[in-house]
Design an enzyme around this catalytic site. Structure first.
Site, PDB file in Angstrom:
ATOM      1  N   SER A  42       0.836  -1.207   0.000  1.00 26.30           N
ATOM      2  CA  SER A  42       0.000   0.000   0.000  1.00 26.30           C
ATOM      3  C   SER A  42       0.877   1.266   0.000  1.00 26.30           C
ATOM      4  CB  SER A  42      -0.895  -0.018   1.250  1.00 26.30           C
ATOM      5  OG  SER A  42      -1.214   1.289   1.658  1.00 26.30           O
TER       6      SER A  42
HETATM    7  N1  LIG Z   1      -5.491   9.194   1.906  1.00 25.64           N
HETATM    8  C1  LIG Z   1      -5.317   7.970   2.641  1.00 25.64           C
HETATM    9  C2  LIG Z   1      -5.585   6.799   1.718  1.00 25.64           C
HETATM   10  C3  LIG Z   1      -5.726   5.512   2.499  1.00 25.64           C
HETATM   11  C4  LIG Z   1      -6.265   4.392   1.641  1.00 25.64           C
HETATM   12  O1  LIG Z   1      -7.152   4.609   0.799  1.00 25.64           O
HETATM   13  N2  LIG Z   1      -5.746   3.196   1.857  1.00 25.64           N
HETATM   14  C5  LIG Z   1      -6.255   2.035   1.134  1.00 25.64           C
HETATM   15  C6  LIG Z   1      -5.121   1.043   0.915  1.00 25.64           C
HETATM   16  S1  LIG Z   1      -3.846   1.727  -0.102  1.00 25.64           S
HETATM   17  C7  LIG Z   1      -7.325   1.360   1.977  1.00 25.64           C
HETATM   18  O2  LIG Z   1      -7.232   1.363   3.171  1.00 25.64           O
HETATM   19  N3  LIG Z   1      -8.338   0.781   1.338  1.00 25.64           N
HETATM   20  C8  LIG Z   1      -9.348   0.039   2.031  1.00 25.64           C
HETATM   21  C9  LIG Z   1     -10.616   0.786   2.240  1.00 25.64           C
HETATM   22  O3  LIG Z   1     -10.697   2.003   1.894  1.00 25.64           O
HETATM   23  O4  LIG Z   1     -11.570   0.174   2.733  1.00 25.64           O
HETATM   24  C10 LIG Z   1      -3.909   7.911   3.236  1.00 25.64           C
HETATM   25  O5  LIG Z   1      -2.997   8.530   2.677  1.00 25.64           O
HETATM   26  O6  LIG Z   1      -3.727   7.265   4.279  1.00 25.64           O
END
Ligand SMILES: N[C@@H](CCC(=O)N[C@@H](CS)C(=O)NCC(=O)O)C(=O)O
Length: 218
Positions: free
Chosen positions: A11
């Site tokens: 990630s």
């Molecule tokens: N803007 C956030 C983005 C976080 C994000 O979207 N992470 C993804 C993985 S790369 C996630 O957790 N996806 C699962 C979900 O949204 O349920 C950051 O920089 O922490």
């Protein structure tokens, strides 16, 4: 007690937090959460972070998500000096501008262009490609100002932006039109090399890129 980080190695936002932790020499208790298998929707995790995103940090009950906020918090709480996130409000404003640019514009455009293919095998959209090219052009212009992205020294803005641009590079986006971006990216890789750049960032970028390419062929 060691702060806990919920994460998944490939990630991109998790990679920036892992790089910073190594850079400032702090321990994190790593708890893997496989978002590809929906583990982030477990009730115990949603109770912690209702937005169910990784990275999520739990530092003795202070629960934070949004990777760029985690970066600035960790420097303030555990950094040995302020240079990575300057206390001087004018200097800090530039770092914050770059971090917000990364969150809302550059990394968002990387996601908009590549992630529909990764998630559902969608065709690449030329309009989204042009928007990503435009954002890289803005970064190219910003890099005229200082030796690094936000100052004449390395800051957390370099970490966040480096993860976004290196992911773009791994996906195969043409960076030739952006000579300052390419030179700065090479400097970031060198700077972060002693702090696990290859293992943490390049490996993750290559994993995501492999996933992208596999979906592109289908
Ligand atoms: N803007 C956030 C983005 C976080 C994000 O979207 N992470 C993804 C993985 S790369 C996630 O957790 N996806 C699962 C979900 O949204 O349920 C950051 O920089 O922490």
């Amino acid at each position: 007690m060691t702060p806990v980080l919920y994460y998944l190695p490939p990630s991109p936002p998790c990679r920036s937090v892992l790089l910073l932790a190594k850079l400032i020499g702090m321990e994190l208790e790593l708890k893997t959460l496989n978002v590809q298998e929906g583990e982030q929707l477990r009730p115990d995790f949603v109770a912690l972070n209702p937005q169910h995103t990784i990275p999520t940090l739990d530092d003795h009950g202070l629960v934070l998500w949004e990777s760029r906020v985690i970066l600035s918090y960790l420097v303030s709480a555990y950094g040995k000096d302020e240079s990575l996130y300057p206390k001087d409000f004018r200097s800090r404003a530039i770092v914050d501008q770059r971090l917000h640019f990364d969150l809302g514009t550059l990394y968002q455009r990387v996601v908009d262009y590549y992630f529909p293919t990764i998630m559902v095998g969608a065709h690449l959209d030329q309009t989204k490609k042009a928007r990503l090219a435009e954002a890289l052009g803005w970064l190219e212009a910003m890099l005229k100002q200082y030796q690094w992205a936000a100052a004449n020294h390395f800051t957390i803005a370099d970490i966040a932006l480096c993860v976004s641009v290196s992911q773009t590079e791994a996906f195969g986006f043409d960076l030739l039109p952006y000579p300052r971006v390419r030179a700065w990216l090479a400097k970031c890789k060198e700077e972060l090399e002693p702090y696990g750049y290859k293992e943490i960032n390049q490996a993750g970028a290559d994993t995501l890129s492999g996933l992208f390419r596999s979906k592109l062929k289908q």
